[in-house]
Scaffold this active site. Sequence first.
Site, short mmCIF file in Angstrom:
data_model
loop_
_atom_site.label_atom_id
_atom_site.label_comp_id
_atom_site.label_asym_id
_atom_site.label_seq_id
_atom_site.Cartn_x
_atom_site.Cartn_y
_atom_site.Cartn_z
N THR A 1 0.95 -1.09 0.13
CA THR A 1 -0.03 0.06 -0.14
C THR A 1 0.91 1.11 0.17
OG1 THR A 1 -1.60 -1.29 1.32
CG2 THR A 1 -1.83 1.12 1.05
N TYR B 1 -12.85 -5.16 1.32
CA TYR B 1 -14.07 -4.40 0.74
C TYR B 1 -15.06 -5.56 0.81
CZ TYR B 1 -17.57 -1.95 -1.32
OH TYR B 1 -18.92 -1.44 -1.94
N TYR C 1 -0.84 -10.40 5.37
CA TYR C 1 -0.95 -8.98 5.77
C TYR C 1 -2.20 -8.81 6.42
CZ TYR C 1 -0.48 -3.90 5.50
OH TYR C 1 -0.35 -2.55 5.93
N ARG D 1 -7.96 -1.06 7.34
CA ARG D 1 -8.13 -0.82 6.14
C ARG D 1 -9.01 -2.06 5.35
NH1 ARG D 1 -3.40 2.53 3.31
NH2 ARG D 1 -2.83 3.85 5.26
N LYS E 1 2.42 -10.35 8.61
CA LYS E 1 2.76 -8.64 8.79
C LYS E 1 1.32 -8.10 9.71
CE LYS E 1 3.01 -3.93 6.84
NZ LYS E 1 2.89 -3.17 5.59
N ILE F 1 7.95 -4.29 9.00
CA ILE F 1 7.66 -3.99 7.29
C ILE F 1 7.15 -2.28 7.78
CG2 ILE F 1 6.55 -3.91 5.38
CD1 ILE F 1 6.09 -6.88 5.86
#
Length: 291
Positions: free
Chosen positions: A44, A107, A133, A138, A161, A203
């Site tokens: 991202t 989403y 991840y 998000r 992550k 990260i």
Amino acid sequence: MFKGSMPALVTPFTPDGELDLDTLKKLVEWHVEQGSHAIVPVGTTGESPTLTHDEHRTVIEEVVRAVNGRIPVIAGAGSNSTREGIGLLQHAASVGADAGLVVTPYYNKPTQAGLIAHYTALTEACDLPIIIYNIPGRSVVDMMPETMGVLAKIPSIIGVKDATGKLERVSCQRMTCGADFIQLSGEDATALGFNAHGGVGCISVTANVAPRLCAQFQEATLRGDYAAALEIQDRLMPLHLAIFVEPGLVGAKYAMSRLGLCHERVRLPLTPLTEPTRHLIDAALEHAGLI
């Protein structure tokens, strides 16, 4: 192989918004020289949502080529379409990436069973090592430690992550996934506590700006020298906070522009930083001794 400070690499653009591959290669060289332990292109922070598929593939290819085996490359390969994710993962494998960073599908809001099915399908289509991840803020879906424990039994799913901000997750995931499952922080500000709980790296967005300090910080935690790590944390904490006053990659690019590393250009719907945030980042850079 996957531990320490790993910059979530920004994707540099020219002033008119096109890929700046010359600067990308220079950034890779700088990160290797500064002591970064791995590099993560097209996450991202690399503006993956606004890169075309061709640009995405180009950036990964160029980073792998520039790194030339000196440090691991963890290629961003996440999608909310399983079919698309398979293609990204297969491409990363074909050009020599060492692992793929695969975000939980955003989403769509899959169930925990859907998450298991998604990642299982990826592993069946490609044997490149996968780092999950998990960033519910998000993606609006949170992979539970029990679900991760199921996936950790698949040999090619090697770590996570974790950007939940919940430090207890490290201990919970050690319970469900085992102590050898690689746990990397996705939050610079909490990386100290994350490693104290059993994490082995970060990260990092801030590592785009201060890679040597971030690498030294991680090395201190990994040798158990938390007093030295805390000294570096105190230097970096204002920068961690200032970069994320507005979207983090925008803050990182602005800070990098102040250091002469790349242009601050981002793509819409992101916009340049406001003046108050610029002043905060300037002050944080000075506090860290970077300007």
